[in-house]
Motif scaffolding. Structure first.
Motif, PDB file in Angstrom:
ATOM      1  N   ARG A 108       0.817  -1.219   0.000  1.00  0.00           N
ATOM      2  CA  ARG A 108       0.000   0.000   0.000  1.00  0.00           C
ATOM      3  C   ARG A 108       0.848   1.266   0.000  1.00  0.00           C
ATOM      4  N   ASP A 109       1.868   1.345   0.875  1.00  0.00           N
ATOM      5  CA  ASP A 109       2.712   2.547   0.960  1.00  0.00           C
ATOM      6  C   ASP A 109       3.486   2.766  -0.333  1.00  0.00           C
ATOM      7  N   PHE A 110       4.026   1.690  -0.867  1.00  0.00           N
ATOM      8  CA  PHE A 110       4.777   1.787  -2.120  1.00  0.00           C
ATOM      9  C   PHE A 110       3.870   2.267  -3.247  1.00  0.00           C
ATOM     10  N   LEU A 111       2.676   1.716  -3.336  1.00  0.00           N
ATOM     11  CA  LEU A 111       1.737   2.111  -4.387  1.00  0.00           C
ATOM     12  C   LEU A 111       1.293   3.563  -4.199  1.00  0.00           C
ATOM     13  N   ALA A 112       1.159   3.996  -2.959  1.00  0.00           N
ATOM     14  CA  ALA A 112       0.809   5.395  -2.692  1.00  0.00           C
ATOM     15  C   ALA A 112       1.930   6.318  -3.168  1.00  0.00           C
ATOM     16  N   LYS A 113       3.177   5.907  -2.966  1.00  0.00           N
ATOM     17  CA  LYS A 113       4.313   6.700  -3.442  1.00  0.00           C
ATOM     18  C   LYS A 113       4.323   6.777  -4.963  1.00  0.00           C
ATOM     19  N   ILE A 114       3.988   5.672  -5.618  1.00  0.00           N
ATOM     20  CA  ILE A 114       3.921   5.673  -7.081  1.00  0.00           C
ATOM     21  C   ILE A 114       2.827   6.628  -7.553  1.00  0.00           C
ATOM     22  N   ARG A 115       1.649   6.546  -6.916  1.00  0.00           N
ATOM     23  CA  ARG A 115       0.546   7.444  -7.288  1.00  0.00           C
ATOM     24  C   ARG A 115       0.955   8.903  -7.108  1.00  0.00           C
ATOM     25  N   LYS A 116       1.639   9.217  -6.002  1.00  0.00           N
ATOM     26  CA  LYS A 116       2.073  10.593  -5.744  1.00  0.00           C
ATOM     27  C   LYS A 116       3.093  11.027  -6.790  1.00  0.00           C
ATOM     28  N   ALA A 117       4.034  10.148  -7.115  1.00  0.00           N
ATOM     29  CA  ALA A 117       5.050  10.480  -8.119  1.00  0.00           C
ATOM     30  C   ALA A 117       4.395  10.748  -9.482  1.00  0.00           C
ATOM     31  N   LEU A 118       3.409   9.924  -9.832  1.00  0.00           N
ATOM     32  CA  LEU A 118       2.706  10.138 -11.102  1.00  0.00           C
ATOM     33  C   LEU A 118       1.936  11.454 -11.084  1.00  0.00           C
TER      34      LEU A 118
END
Length: 104
Positions: free
Chosen positions: A36-46
């Motif tokens: 979840r945290d990793f995917l949230a970081k990806i979403r934020k980066a995008l």
């Protein structure tokens, strides 16, 4: 038919080898929960990249507009009405755009 399976010949996720209603679906859910945290970081980066590309597009548009206005002013020897006519805008629009872009 009315549902997605009828139109595509299979589940939307079958093409990825994932059946959300079977065993692999459970593994996929576990993966998303564990990451979840990793995917949230990806979403934020995008989202940040999208915002940066929008800002770049606005800068490019502003620069292009600035160049067109300066060129029209040069071609019209500084005559605002003539420059506006060259640009296909009203004289008042030309004044507003010049103010917005910091052209004096």
């Amino acid at each position: 038919g009315g549902n997605l399976n009828d139109r595509t010949g299979g589940s939307l996720f079958d093409c990825m080898g994932v059946n959300l209603f079977g065993q692999q679906g459970g593994k996929l859910t576990e993966f998303f929960q564990a990451n979840r945290d990793f995917l949230a970081k990806i979403r934020k980066a995008l989202a940040d990249a999208d915002a940066a590309s929008k800002a770049d597009a606005v800068d490019t548009l502003d620069n292009t507009e600035r160049q067109a206005i300066v060129k029209a002013l040069r071609q019209s020897d500084g005559n605002m009405s003539a420059a506006a006519q060259l640009l296909g805008i009203t004289r008042q629009s030309l004044y507003r755009r010049m103010e917005k872009l910091g052209i004096k």
